[in-house]
Design an enzyme around this catalytic site. Sequence first.
Site, PDB file in Angstrom:
ATOM      1  N   HIS A  21      52.696  18.966  35.557  1.00  0.00           N
ATOM      2  CA  HIS A  21      53.934  19.492  34.996  1.00  0.00           C
ATOM      3  C   HIS A  21      55.124  18.831  35.689  1.00  0.00           C
ATOM      4  CE1 HIS A  21      52.205  23.156  33.017  1.00  0.00           C
ATOM      5  NE2 HIS A  21      51.248  22.918  33.906  1.00  0.00           N
ATOM      6  N   HIS A  49      46.394  18.198  33.971  1.00  0.00           N
ATOM      7  CA  HIS A  49      47.735  17.752  33.606  1.00  0.00           C
ATOM      8  C   HIS A  49      48.720  18.100  34.718  1.00  0.00           C
ATOM      9  CE1 HIS A  49      47.219  21.836  32.014  1.00  0.00           C
ATOM     10  NE2 HIS A  49      48.535  21.988  32.088  1.00  0.00           N
TER      11      HIS A  49
END
Length: 145
Positions: free
Chosen positions: A101, A99
């Site tokens: 940020h 992922h």
Amino acid sequence: MSCVFCAIVADESPAIRIYEDDDYLAILDIRPFTRGHTLVFPKRHLVDLTDTPPQTVADMATIGQRIARAARASGLHADGNNIAINDGKAAFQSVFHIHLHVLPRRDGDKLSFAKGMLLRRDPDREESGRLLREALEQLDSAGQD
């Protein structure tokens, strides 16, 4: 389901969805460093940078850039953004589903996670460069990106 992001994709766990398409999802972080801290990830489970195709990383960055622009244009009044991927436990990755940020930043905010990084020095830059160049050559000869 052991992966919280996969559970969110499957609508088995709640999340505040910011962006979604057929392949990617962006949600607000439940433990944000800043207001509007968003996580962008592929719906397909991939662990970290070692098993993520380059195009997936590029797509996450493209979505992250759009969210960063939105943070500046929105009522969040962001003056800038940090964008980061924590790759592996040593890099503080806590959810092992890759992922990105997006952390909206405001002038004068108190978040200072990068300060220590700016002050560090590599004791042997030439050797570090040599090691990375050799590893890149090995990856190239093995046909890996």
